[in-house]
Design an enzyme around this catalytic site. Structure first.
Site, PDB file in Angstrom:
ATOM      1  N   LYS A 166      59.462 -41.503  77.633  1.00  0.00           N
ATOM      2  CA  LYS A 166      58.600 -41.157  76.493  1.00  0.00           C
ATOM      3  C   LYS A 166      57.579 -40.081  76.852  1.00  0.00           C
ATOM      4  O   LYS A 166      57.151 -39.323  75.977  1.00  0.00           O
ATOM      5  CB  LYS A 166      57.918 -42.399  75.917  1.00  0.00           C
ATOM      6  CG  LYS A 166      57.023 -43.179  76.847  1.00  0.00           C
ATOM      7  CD  LYS A 166      55.569 -42.796  76.729  1.00  0.00           C
ATOM      8  CE  LYS A 166      54.731 -43.696  77.623  1.00  0.00           C
ATOM      9  NZ  LYS A 166      53.383 -43.168  77.880  1.00  0.00           N
TER      10      LYS A 166
ATOM     11  N   LYS B 289      68.286 -46.646  84.737  1.00  0.00           N
ATOM     12  CA  LYS B 289      67.202 -47.293  83.991  1.00  0.00           C
ATOM     13  C   LYS B 289      67.610 -48.717  83.592  1.00  0.00           C
ATOM     14  O   LYS B 289      68.497 -48.914  82.768  1.00  0.00           O
ATOM     15  CB  LYS B 289      66.892 -46.479  82.738  1.00  0.00           C
ATOM     16  CG  LYS B 289      65.699 -46.987  81.947  1.00  0.00           C
ATOM     17  CD  LYS B 289      64.403 -46.712  82.674  1.00  0.00           C
ATOM     18  CE  LYS B 289      63.211 -47.055  81.786  1.00  0.00           C
ATOM     19  NZ  LYS B 289      61.941 -46.830  82.473  1.00  0.00           N
TER      20      LYS B 289
ATOM     21  N   GLY C 114      52.304 -48.559  77.828  1.00  0.00           N
ATOM     22  CA  GLY C 114      52.673 -49.927  77.483  1.00  0.00           C
ATOM     23  C   GLY C 114      51.505 -50.873  77.330  1.00  0.00           C
ATOM     24  O   GLY C 114      51.565 -51.839  76.556  1.00  0.00           O
ATOM     25  N   ASN C 115      50.397 -50.603  78.059  1.00  0.00           N
ATOM     26  CA  ASN C 115      49.262 -51.529  77.983  1.00  0.00           C
ATOM     27  C   ASN C 115      48.560 -51.461  76.637  1.00  0.00           C
ATOM     28  O   ASN C 115      47.770 -52.347  76.309  1.00  0.00           O
ATOM     29  CB  ASN C 115      48.266 -51.240  79.103  1.00  0.00           C
ATOM     30  CG  ASN C 115      47.571 -49.903  78.956  1.00  0.00           C
ATOM     31  OD1 ASN C 115      48.190 -48.913  78.575  1.00  0.00           O
ATOM     32  ND2 ASN C 115      46.292 -49.857  79.259  1.00  0.00           N
TER      33      ASN C 115
ATOM     34  N   LYS D 191      54.684 -38.842  84.296  1.00  0.00           N
ATOM     35  CA  LYS D 191      53.513 -38.427  83.524  1.00  0.00           C
ATOM     36  C   LYS D 191      52.999 -37.076  84.027  1.00  0.00           C
ATOM     37  O   LYS D 191      52.657 -36.192  83.234  1.00  0.00           O
ATOM     38  CB  LYS D 191      52.415 -39.490  83.611  1.00  0.00           C
ATOM     39  CG  LYS D 191      52.793 -40.796  82.934  1.00  0.00           C
ATOM     40  CD  LYS D 191      51.800 -41.886  83.227  1.00  0.00           C
ATOM     41  CE  LYS D 191      52.121 -43.146  82.430  1.00  0.00           C
ATOM     42  NZ  LYS D 191      53.516 -43.610  82.541  1.00  0.00           N
TER      43      LYS D 191
END
Length: 301
Positions: free
Chosen positions: A205, A121, A9-10, A265
């Protein structure tokens, strides 16, 4: 070499930003420069998150609901795939010196996935309790009190099973095109006869990126995030950056990691390494060059 790179996102929005098109373009310009070490002649797929963008889109739907009908969540995912893909194309193509194409991507999930029984979520805007309960009754939503800021809709986050446009991605890669795909984890869908049906869910994602990398037989999965490396005891007195983890060590570390940030991740990296025997790399855009040389980041494999 084929690489799949997942942008965090960053790469799009920074803390304190509103998420204007100009802000996102400026951030992506920096990210594109950081990707230079991977922009050679090899096959490259860029994936990305869309959390803040899809939240903004859902807020627009709500604010305009008296004028135009709100769209389902899966179409908001599609809209933000196109929005972010257009921005990535415009910033990455001049740096890469070759074609970049955004491909709207559906990802099949199982309607029987346990996630559909326990949505977790949070998405979209915050409401007061009365409005949230009205929406719960009117639209069949599930709502929860979130972080002391109000009530919010929660949706399922099922496991990704199939990237529908995999053949098109392969064709674009074979033509020398850098592909932007699986944005926001992909448009959640199921097969009903000959048709795809969208589902109101959110796919992680990083897990979708891992699935795509495995299906492509990629040589490398790179997950870019806000921090330079995976750390043990993150934020604690004994925080320690981990430069190299075997797949067994990474799997053993998973329960110690934050469920909403680093854990998926590492889990996605473990899935990729176990399936392909190739390495996964977790690092930040700023540290990518050094990480590719083994002087930063966390390698799993």
């Amino acid at each position: 070499m084929t690489a799949v790179v997942a942008l965090g996102g960053n790469a799009l929005m920074r803390p304190g930003e509103r998420g204007t098109a100009a802000e996102q373009r400026a951030n992506l310009r920096e990210a594109a420069e950081a990707l230079r070490p991977l922009l050679g002649d090899g096959e490259l797929v860029i994936t990305h998150g869309n959390g803040p963008q899809v939240g903004n889109e859902l807020l627009r739907h709500e604010r305009a609901a008296d004028e135009v009908p709100p769209l389902p969540l899966y179409l908001a995912v599609a809209q933000t795939q196109a929005e972010i893909g257009a921005l990535i194309e415009s910033e990455l193509e001049p740096v890469a010196g070759r074609a970049v194409a955004c491909l709207l991507t559906h990802v099949v999930v199982d309607e029987g996935d346990p996630a559909f029984d326990e949505p977790t979520k949070p998405v979209g805007p915050f409401y007061d309790e009365a409005k949230a309960r009205d929406l719960e009754r009117e639209r069949g939503w599930q709502v929860v009190h979130d972080a002391g800021r109000g009530w919010r809709r929660v949706v399922p986050s099922p496991l990704p099973l199939e990237v529908v446009e995999l053949g098109a991605i392969r064709a674009l890669l074979a033509a020398g095109t850098i592909v932007v795909a699986c944005g926001g984890g992909g448009i959640p869908a199921t097969r009903r006869g000959a048709h795809l049906a969208g589902l109101d869910a959110v796919i992680d994602k990083d897990r979708a990126s891992s699935l795509l990398a495995r299906d492509l037989g990629a040589d490398r999965l790179v997950i870019l995030t806000e921090v330079d490396a995976v750390s043990r005891d993150f934020g604690g007195a004994k925080q320690e950056e981990l430069r190299k983890l075997s797949v067994d060590e990474a799997e053993a570390l998973v329960p110690e990691l934050a469920a909403g940030s680093m854990r998926p991740k590492v889990e996605a990296s473990v899935e990729f390494v176990r399936s392909t025997g190739h390495e996964a790399l977790i690092t930040s855009p700023a540290a990518l060059g050094e990480a590719l040389e083994g002087r930063a980041g966390t390698r799993i494999g």
